[in-house]
Design an enzyme around this catalytic site. Sequence first.
Site, PDB file in Angstrom:
ATOM      1  N   GLY A   1      -1.789  -7.423   3.323  1.00 24.99           N
ATOM      2  CA  GLY A   1      -1.481  -6.013   3.520  1.00 24.99           C
ATOM      3  C   GLY A   1      -0.557  -5.818   4.706  1.00 24.99           C
TER       4      GLY A   1
ATOM      5  N   GLU B   1     -11.277 -10.455  -1.400  1.00 25.70           N
ATOM      6  CA  GLU B   1     -10.991  -9.669  -0.203  1.00 25.70           C
ATOM      7  C   GLU B   1     -12.286  -9.066   0.335  1.00 25.70           C
ATOM      8  OE1 GLU B   1      -6.523  -8.449  -0.211  1.00 25.70           O
ATOM      9  OE2 GLU B   1      -7.728  -6.844  -1.068  1.00 25.70           O
TER      10      GLU B   1
ATOM     11  N   LYS C   1       0.840  -1.208   0.000  1.00 26.38           N
ATOM     12  CA  LYS C   1       0.000   0.000   0.000  1.00 26.38           C
ATOM     13  C   LYS C   1       0.873   1.255   0.000  1.00 26.38           C
ATOM     14  CE  LYS C   1      -3.639  -2.720   2.058  1.00 26.38           C
ATOM     15  NZ  LYS C   1      -4.871  -2.786   2.824  1.00 26.38           N
TER      16      LYS C   1
ATOM     17  N   HIS D   1      -8.407  -3.009  -6.424  1.00 28.62           N
ATOM     18  CA  HIS D   1      -8.391  -3.164  -4.960  1.00 28.62           C
ATOM     19  C   HIS D   1      -9.543  -2.350  -4.359  1.00 28.62           C
ATOM     20  CE1 HIS D   1      -7.121  -2.866  -0.787  1.00 28.62           C
ATOM     21  NE2 HIS D   1      -6.415  -3.952  -1.012  1.00 28.62           N
TER      22      HIS D   1
HETATM   23  P1  PGA Z   1      -4.699  -6.498   5.259  1.00 21.30           P
HETATM   24  O1  PGA Z   1      -4.869  -5.933   3.734  1.00 21.30           O
HETATM   25  O2  PGA Z   1      -3.917  -7.769   5.145  1.00 21.30           O
HETATM   26  O3  PGA Z   1      -3.955  -5.403   5.989  1.00 21.30           O
HETATM   27  O4  PGA Z   1      -6.061  -6.732   5.787  1.00 21.30           O
HETATM   28  C1  PGA Z   1      -5.127  -6.801   2.669  1.00 21.30           C
HETATM   29  C2  PGA Z   1      -5.257  -6.001   1.402  1.00 21.30           C
HETATM   30  O5  PGA Z   1      -5.833  -4.902   1.427  1.00 21.30           O
HETATM   31  O6  PGA Z   1      -4.791  -6.434   0.330  1.00 21.30           O
END
Ligand code: PGA
Length: 255
Positions: A235, A167, A12, A95
Amino acid sequence: MTRKIIIAGNWKMHKTPQEAGVLAQAIVSAMPTNLACEVVLCPSHTALATVSTAIAGSAVQLGAQNCHWEAQGAFTGETSPAMLAGWCQYVIIGHSERRQFFGEINETVNRKVKSALKYGLTPIICVGENLAENEAGLTQAVVSDHVNGAYAGLSAEDALKTVIAYEPVWAIGTGKTATAQQADDVIGLYIRPALAALYDEVVAQSITIQYGGSVKASNAAELLGMPNIDGALVGGASLQAGEFLGIVAGASAKS
Ligand code: PGA
């Protein structure tokens, strides 16, 4: 049916180029040699160069977090798949944060997927319902709509070159993980059938479908052990080398 298992770290908007290089180096240097899966790091565009250098000569691959659909043009602030192709093997498309904050819609996802494929990038197409949709019993409708939108006009041959990340938005960055059974059910009962309706059962059973949403070392093996879950899009936990490597180790639950 054997599908590719892919663990991808979505960093990110974190890490300067220098910090990203250090993290990639830490991951690469502790990576086991007999990997049970593919490993992909997706830093921000400004860190592609330092991460690319850090992973050179290793089995780790590079991914971007987004791209435009045009190869070039007057699109200030954007990065084209042609520009990423020299660095990256993968690109995350659609995403939920892009859908939520940057106006990403099925139509732009579809254009980006087609363009990424044209430039030899493997799109990781994100689909998933938010909390309100989940609570309203709309999960199947939302993931089917995301799949239908992303794959509109795509040949079966091209579809086979894609990856999906399921997700559930309510599980991203919240610490709430879908249970392994919930995630497996959405993939096996809704997403693969949506692909089968567009193509056929062989295509539906051949596409790698990751789970994403608060995956960490402690829950990776259980999630990855499920029959329909072919990897993880990670993430927060991918920002710590030890946690991420623990998730990669969880992929051996598959073999
Ligand atoms: P997270 O994010 O593992 O912090 O929940 C996953 C993502 O947004 O790809």
